[in-house]
Design an enzyme around this catalytic site. Structure first.
Site, PDB file in Angstrom:
ATOM      1  CB  CYS B 182      -0.890   0.038   1.235  1.00  8.89           C
ATOM      2  SG  CYS B 182      -1.916  -1.413   1.460  1.00  8.89           S
ATOM      3  CG  HIS B 186      -1.930   5.230  -0.912  1.00  9.77           C
ATOM      4  ND1 HIS B 186      -2.591   6.328  -1.405  1.00  9.77           N
ATOM      5  CD2 HIS B 186      -2.512   4.158  -1.496  1.00  9.77           C
ATOM      6  CE1 HIS B 186      -3.542   5.935  -2.237  1.00  9.77           C
ATOM      7  NE2 HIS B 186      -3.507   4.622  -2.319  1.00  9.77           N
ATOM      8  NE  ARG B 230      -9.601   2.721  -3.197  1.00 12.21           N
ATOM      9  CZ  ARG B 230      -9.421   2.915  -4.493  1.00 12.21           C
ATOM     10  NH1 ARG B 230      -9.885   3.993  -5.080  1.00 12.21           N
ATOM     11  NH2 ARG B 230      -8.801   2.043  -5.236  1.00 12.21           N
ATOM     12  CB  CYS B 234      -6.200  -0.664  -2.844  1.00  9.41           C
ATOM     13  SG  CYS B 234      -6.346   1.137  -2.821  1.00  9.41           S
TER      14      CYS B 234
END
Lengths: 103, 273
Positions: B182, B186, B230, B234
């Site tokens: 992730c 991010h 969401r 991802c």
């Protein structure tokens, strides 16, 4: 049966401001599904807003209007507590009418 | 000769700096224009249509047992919706696990309304009027009743704390065919996919801004999407195995990001491009 509209109507000065959300697929007839088949056109064609038995807005829509349309407009007059009635008719002749009170 | 080369090198260096400035200006104006687009969409968010449908569903007896959600405890007492989302995920003793909103809704549908788990999770993500998701509508309704409430996930509760820690680990865990975490997308400022700026979730402000604006109406899909969606998407983009709806993995990541957002005012359901 289509979902209800979400209507807000407020007096602003000497006018009434109306904001409407409609629940509709608004298919253009130009798109294809995963199998390559054309998804048939399905959209709102006529919109009519009535205030005290008087039509304050009449519109003809086409397939270029987005899914779940949002319509915002003002008309002269209207007082708190008055009712407005909104009707749409789509190209399947499906229709929905909702009422709201001006705040 | 050497003098001339030096001059050329100096000149091209100037060009490079200038190109950098131009790129920055473009990036800036693109971000500004997208911000304007988002502002223009704020009024008349179709998420309200989902909220209305969800509210109706919440109040109507449903399922084989014909029970309404009035008996469903989201952590603030049976049937209490107001402010509930701001304190989720949390530990539910009756279920014996930490749950996020969607998992808890499914739990109520199965344990109180009499649905089978398969029926309750048949359509977790909707697709047009042919395939509508009850869970998305219910989530829209419940979250809308936390608008303006400060995020306050109970991180000092031991079970939630463990899930948070697990979620943090997962956030930085690299894997899959692309060796992605992730944090790969991010974990830095100024990253983007195509024109979309990606929030830096390792910073508190980034996590707050991102978490408090889900669920959201996705204009490009014409659908309201929840936080489970969401995360699921991802995982798809990272080429990870599919994230199972309501799995501990999904709840751990949610607990981590929701916990990071603590202190911020909840502002959903929002609208996104």
């Amino acid at each position: 049966m289509a979902d209800p509209m979400k209507i807000r109507a407020n007096v602003v000065g000497d006018s009434t401001e109306v904001k409407v959300l409609m629940s509709h697929e608004m298919e253009t007839g130009q798109r294809k599904d995963a199998q390559g088949k054309v998804i048939p056109a399905w959209f709102i064609q006529n919109v009519r807003v009535v205030h005290n038995d008087k039509v304050v807005l009449a519109a003809q829509w086409g397939p270029s209007v987005a899914k779940n349309p949002f319509l915002s407009f003002k008309f002269k007059g209207g007082a708190k507590g008055d009712k407005i009635r909104i009707t749409w008719v789509d190209n399947h002749n499906d229709t929905r009418t909702d009422e709201a009170t001006i705040a | 000769m050497p003098g001339m080369i030096r001059r050329i090198v100096a000149a091209s260096a100037v060009v490079c700096v200038f190109a950098g400035v131009v790129a920055d200006v473009f990036a800036q104006s693109t971000a500004d224009e997208i911000a304007k687009y988002r502002d223009a969409l704020q009024d008349g968010n179709p998420a309200e249509l989902w909220e209305a449908r969800g509210e109706e569903m919440w109040k109507t007896p449903r399922g084989p047992k014909h029970v309404a959600f009035a008996s469903c405890d989201l952590g603030q007492g049976a049937g209490v919706v107001k402010g509930a989302y701001a304190q989720l995920p949390r530990y539910f003793a009756d279920a014996g696990r930490v749950m996020d909103l969607e998992t808890r809704l499914v739990w109520c549908m199965v344990n109180q309304q009499g649905y089978t788990h398969a029926d309750a999770t048949k359509t977790v993500f909707g697709n047009g009027s042919a395939k509508r998701s009850d869970l998305e509508a219910l989530a829209a309704y419940v979250t809308s009743r936390s608008q303006g409430v400060k995020m306050n996930v109970p991180l000092d509760e031991p079970h939630v704390h463990d899930m948070y820690a697990l979620g943090e680990k997962m956030f930085y865990y690299r894997g899959g065919t692309h060796d992605f975490a992730c944090a790969t997308c991010h974990g830095d400022d100024g990253k983007r996919i195509r024109l979309q700026d990606l929030p830096n979730l390792t910073k508190v402000e980034g996590a707050q801004k991102a978490y408090t604006t889900w669920p959201a109406y996705r204009v490009s899909q014409g659908e309201l999407r929840t936080f489970q969606w969401r995360l699921n998407d991802c995982f798809r983009q990272q080429r990870f195995p599919e994230l199972v709806f309501g799995s501990d993995a999904s709840i751990a990541l949610t607990a981590y990001l929701a916990g990071r957002a603590n202190g911020a005012e909840y502002r959903g359901p929002a609208i996104k491009r």
